[in-house]
Motif scaffolding. Structure first.
Motif, PDB file in Angstrom:
ATOM      1  N   LEU A  39       3.446   7.136   2.795  1.00 22.03           N
ATOM      2  CA  LEU A  39       3.695   8.537   3.158  1.00 22.03           C
ATOM      3  C   LEU A  39       3.858   9.432   1.931  1.00 22.03           C
ATOM      4  CD1 LEU A  39       6.190   7.983   6.128  1.00 22.03           C
ATOM      5  CD2 LEU A  39       3.710   8.315   6.213  1.00 22.03           C
ATOM      6  N   ASP A  40       3.449   8.941   0.767  1.00 20.02           N
ATOM      7  CA  ASP A  40       3.582   9.716  -0.471  1.00 20.02           C
ATOM      8  C   ASP A  40       2.375  10.652  -0.594  1.00 20.02           C
ATOM      9  OD1 ASP A  40       3.739  10.720  -3.039  1.00 20.02           O
ATOM     10  OD2 ASP A  40       4.241   8.797  -3.970  1.00 20.02           O
ATOM     11  N   GLU A  41       2.500  11.838  -0.049  1.00 25.51           N
ATOM     12  CA  GLU A  41       1.347  12.748   0.002  1.00 25.51           C
ATOM     13  C   GLU A  41       0.911  13.225  -1.377  1.00 25.51           C
ATOM     14  OE1 GLU A  41      -0.912  13.461   2.276  1.00 25.51           O
ATOM     15  OE2 GLU A  41       0.106  11.878   3.366  1.00 25.51           O
ATOM     16  N   ARG A  42       1.819  13.267  -2.344  1.00 31.75           N
ATOM     17  CA  ARG A  42       1.399  13.650  -3.695  1.00 31.75           C
ATOM     18  C   ARG A  42       0.434  12.615  -4.266  1.00 31.75           C
ATOM     19  NH1 ARG A  42       6.184  15.289  -7.608  1.00 31.75           N
ATOM     20  NH2 ARG A  42       4.359  15.780  -8.862  1.00 31.75           N
ATOM     21  N   ALA A  43       0.737  11.341  -4.048  1.00 30.55           N
ATOM     22  CA  ALA A  43      -0.161  10.294  -4.521  1.00 30.55           C
ATOM     23  C   ALA A  43      -1.504  10.367  -3.805  1.00 30.55           C
ATOM     24  CB  ALA A  43       0.478   8.925  -4.329  1.00 30.55           C
ATOM     25  N   TRP A  44      -1.486  10.563  -2.487  1.00 31.71           N
ATOM     26  CA  TRP A  44      -2.738  10.599  -1.735  1.00 31.71           C
ATOM     27  C   TRP A  44      -3.563  11.846  -2.063  1.00 31.71           C
ATOM     28  CZ3 TRP A  44      -4.700   6.457   0.366  1.00 31.71           C
ATOM     29  CH2 TRP A  44      -3.843   5.405   0.697  1.00 31.71           C
ATOM     30  N   GLU A  45      -2.890  12.938  -2.335  1.00 32.62           N
ATOM     31  CA  GLU A  45      -3.617  14.144  -2.754  1.00 32.62           C
ATOM     32  C   GLU A  45      -4.353  13.901  -4.070  1.00 32.62           C
ATOM     33  OE1 GLU A  45      -2.734  18.842  -3.939  1.00 32.62           O
ATOM     34  OE2 GLU A  45      -1.104  17.551  -3.237  1.00 32.62           O
ATOM     35  N   ALA A  46      -3.679  13.257  -5.020  1.00 36.54           N
ATOM     36  CA  ALA A  46      -4.329  12.934  -6.288  1.00 36.54           C
ATOM     37  C   ALA A  46      -5.476  11.949  -6.076  1.00 36.54           C
ATOM     38  CB  ALA A  46      -3.304  12.363  -7.264  1.00 36.54           C
ATOM     39  N   LEU A  47      -5.276  10.960  -5.205  1.00 41.02           N
ATOM     40  CA  LEU A  47      -6.348  10.007  -4.916  1.00 41.02           C
ATOM     41  C   LEU A  47      -7.554  10.699  -4.307  1.00 41.02           C
ATOM     42  CD1 LEU A  47      -4.860   6.695  -3.472  1.00 41.02           C
ATOM     43  CD2 LEU A  47      -6.178   6.992  -5.561  1.00 41.02           C
ATOM     44  N   ARG A  48      -7.308  11.633  -3.405  1.00 43.34           N
ATOM     45  CA  ARG A  48      -8.429  12.371  -2.817  1.00 43.34           C
ATOM     46  C   ARG A  48      -9.209  13.123  -3.880  1.00 43.34           C
ATOM     47  NH1 ARG A  48      -4.826  12.940   1.638  1.00 43.34           N
ATOM     48  NH2 ARG A  48      -3.852  14.789   0.717  1.00 43.34           N
ATOM     49  N   ALA A  49      -8.498  13.726  -4.833  1.00 39.16           N
ATOM     50  CA  ALA A  49      -9.165  14.458  -5.905  1.00 39.16           C
ATOM     51  C   ALA A  49      -9.973  13.517  -6.786  1.00 39.16           C
ATOM     52  CB  ALA A  49      -8.140  15.227  -6.730  1.00 39.16           C
ATOM     53  N   LEU A  50      -9.421  12.355  -7.100  1.00 40.45           N
ATOM     54  CA  LEU A  50     -10.144  11.395  -7.929  1.00 40.45           C
ATOM     55  C   LEU A  50     -11.368  10.860  -7.198  1.00 40.45           C
ATOM     56  CD1 LEU A  50      -7.035   9.603  -9.408  1.00 40.45           C
ATOM     57  CD2 LEU A  50      -8.761  10.827 -10.746  1.00 40.45           C
ATOM     58  N   ALA A  51     -11.215  10.552  -5.913  1.00 40.22           N
ATOM     59  CA  ALA A  51     -12.353  10.074  -5.137  1.00 40.22           C
ATOM     60  C   ALA A  51     -13.442  11.134  -5.072  1.00 40.22           C
ATOM     61  CB  ALA A  51     -11.903   9.684  -3.728  1.00 40.22           C
ATOM     62  N   ALA A  52     -13.052  12.398  -4.929  1.00 42.06           N
ATOM     63  CA  ALA A  52     -14.033  13.481  -4.884  1.00 42.06           C
ATOM     64  C   ALA A  52     -14.742  13.665  -6.218  1.00 42.06           C
ATOM     65  CB  ALA A  52     -13.345  14.784  -4.475  1.00 42.06           C
ATOM     66  N   SER A  53     -14.133  13.177  -7.297  1.00 42.66           N
ATOM     67  CA  SER A  53     -14.743  13.239  -8.626  1.00 42.66           C
ATOM     68  C   SER A  53     -15.475  11.947  -8.976  1.00 42.66           C
ATOM     69  CB  SER A  53     -13.664  13.542  -9.673  1.00 42.66           C
ATOM     70  OG  SER A  53     -13.042  14.781  -9.421  1.00 42.66           O
ATOM     71  N   ALA A  54     -15.793  11.156  -7.952  1.00 42.69           N
ATOM     72  CA  ALA A  54     -16.612   9.946  -8.091  1.00 42.69           C
ATOM     73  C   ALA A  54     -15.902   8.805  -8.808  1.00 42.69           C
ATOM     74  CB  ALA A  54     -17.948  10.251  -8.765  1.00 42.69           C
ATOM     75  N   ALA A  55     -14.566   8.782  -8.740  1.00 45.62           N
ATOM     76  CA  ALA A  55     -13.838   7.624  -9.269  1.00 45.62           C
ATOM     77  C   ALA A  55     -14.091   6.402  -8.389  1.00 45.62           C
ATOM     78  CB  ALA A  55     -12.344   7.923  -9.332  1.00 45.62           C
ATOM     79  N   TRP A  56     -13.856   5.232  -8.978  1.00 41.82           N
ATOM     80  CA  TRP A  56     -13.915   3.958  -8.269  1.00 41.82           C
ATOM     81  C   TRP A  56     -12.503   3.395  -8.162  1.00 41.82           C
ATOM     82  CZ3 TRP A  56     -18.470   0.751  -7.238  1.00 41.82           C
ATOM     83  CH2 TRP A  56     -19.689   1.406  -7.507  1.00 41.82           C
ATOM     84  N   ILE A  57     -12.310   2.470  -7.219  1.00 42.25           N
ATOM     85  CA  ILE A  57     -11.024   1.808  -7.079  1.00 42.25           C
ATOM     86  C   ILE A  57     -11.248   0.308  -6.948  1.00 42.25           C
ATOM     87  CG2 ILE A  57     -10.849   1.961  -4.555  1.00 42.25           C
ATOM     88  CD1 ILE A  57      -7.848   2.820  -5.077  1.00 42.25           C
ATOM     89  N   LYS A  58     -10.313  -0.449  -7.474  1.00 40.39           N
ATOM     90  CA  LYS A  58     -10.427  -1.904  -7.504  1.00 40.39           C
ATOM     91  C   LYS A  58      -9.440  -2.508  -6.496  1.00 40.39           C
ATOM     92  CE  LYS A  58     -11.314  -3.409 -11.572  1.00 40.39           C
ATOM     93  NZ  LYS A  58     -11.219  -3.891 -12.978  1.00 40.39           N
ATOM     94  N   LEU A  59      -9.969  -3.301  -5.596  1.00 35.94           N
ATOM     95  CA  LEU A  59      -9.156  -4.000  -4.608  1.00 35.94           C
ATOM     96  C   LEU A  59      -8.709  -5.311  -5.242  1.00 35.94           C
ATOM     97  CD1 LEU A  59     -11.365  -3.344  -1.444  1.00 35.94           C
ATOM     98  CD2 LEU A  59      -9.633  -1.865  -2.504  1.00 35.94           C
ATOM     99  N   SER A  60      -7.509  -5.324  -5.756  1.00 34.92           N
ATOM    100  CA  SER A  60      -7.046  -6.462  -6.561  1.00 34.92           C
ATOM    101  C   SER A  60      -5.541  -6.374  -6.745  1.00 34.92           C
ATOM    102  CB  SER A  60      -7.739  -6.461  -7.933  1.00 34.92           C
ATOM    103  OG  SER A  60      -7.436  -5.262  -8.648  1.00 34.92           O
ATOM    104  N   GLY A  61      -4.980  -7.459  -7.299  1.00 33.03           N
ATOM    105  CA  GLY A  61      -3.577  -7.444  -7.698  1.00 33.03           C
ATOM    106  C   GLY A  61      -2.598  -7.242  -6.567  1.00 33.03           C
TER     107      GLY A  61
END
Length: 271
Positions: free
Chosen positions: A174-196
């Motif tokens: 429920l951390d909307e600040r984190a999800w807002e930043a993630l949305r911005a990074l995803a919109a800028s073509a970032a990748w994410i690693k499913l790991s750890g």
């Protein structure tokens, strides 16, 4: 392992480490046990992954010699992500590229990693050469650092890759600040690693993370890769999780067809 072996095991394990007990690990918060390339190759190949991404572990700092030697021993099958200090010459970086390096790593989590301010100062210096080489920037961060990454990505115009589910834990659902930043990074073509998974305040079989993985998948789409995090430095050397146990959470969260696309996506991120 030859080309035919890779054809039979086309998957990518996009986060592994190699260790040599004789390599100095000054200031390390753990003592590395020897874990050579051949060991992880055999383990990964048995589970369909003929390609590895060797990630420089924090305990070796910017001494990338073991990683580079291992890449060369892999004869082009694998790729690497290094740690740099910013004083490398263009020729040194070009030699790393020829060996298979495709990115640099900043680690804002480990005790012997980077301070946020250090990363913020160093990346703009590196950015022109990284763009010329076509490298990306891999980040191991806590969710509170994601807003900084949004700013740096806009400033430096480089592809970003977020380690270990961007540090999200069940507490961040429920951390909307984190999800807002993630949305911005995803919109800028970032990748994410499913790991750890075990680094994210979750226990096997990691079902507590499944809703987060599904929400991340909705944001990042095809820009997801998987990594085993072998040899699992989070654990004692005699108590390592089974290789398949850190792959099955992807299948459970996304379903088999989508999970298999994730396992092949390393070919796109690490050309």
């Amino acid at each position: 392992m030859g080309a035919g072996d890779c054809d039979r095991a086309p998957g990518w394990d996009c986060h592994v480490h190699v260790f040599d007990a004789s390599v100095p690990a000054a200031g390390a918060h753990y003592v590395p046990v020897a874990r050579p390339l051949a060991q992880v190759e055999a383990t990964a190949r048995a589970h369909g992954c003929g390609h590895l991404v060797l990630v420089q572990p924090s305990v070796y700092g910017a001494d990338n010699r073991l990683l580079l030697e291992s890449l060369r021993a892999g004869a082009g099958r694998h790729r690497g992500v290094v740690v740099v200090h910013g004083r490398e010459s263009a020729a040194e970086l070009a030699a790393m590229h020829a060996a298979g390096v495709r990115g640099v790593r900043f680690n804002l989590v480990s005790p012997v990693g980077n301070a946020a301010g250090e990363a913020e100062a160093l990346l703009p210096v590196l950015a022109p050469e990284l763009r010329r080489l076509g490298w990306h920037v891999q980040w191991y961060v806590h969710p509170q650092h994601l807003a900084l990454l949004v700013s740096l990505q806009a400033r430096c115009r480089l592809p970003f890759v977020l380690d270990h589910l961007a540090g999200l834990t069940p507490a961040h659902a429920l951390d909307e600040r984190a999800w807002e930043a993630l949305r911005a990074l995803a919109a800028s073509a970032a990748w994410i690693k499913l790991s750890g998974w075990y680094r994210l305040q979750a226990e096997a079989p990691y079902t507590a993370l499944q809703p987060l993985v599904q929400r991340v998948a909705a944001l990042f789409g095809e820009r997801m890769v998987w990594g085993s995090d072998w040899p699992h430095t989070f654990f004692e050397a005699h108590d390592l999780p089974a290789y398949d146990s850190v792959w099955r959470p992807v299948v459970r969260a996304l379903g088999e067809p989508a999970a298999q696309r994730v396992r092949l996506a390393g070919a796109l991120l690490y050309p």
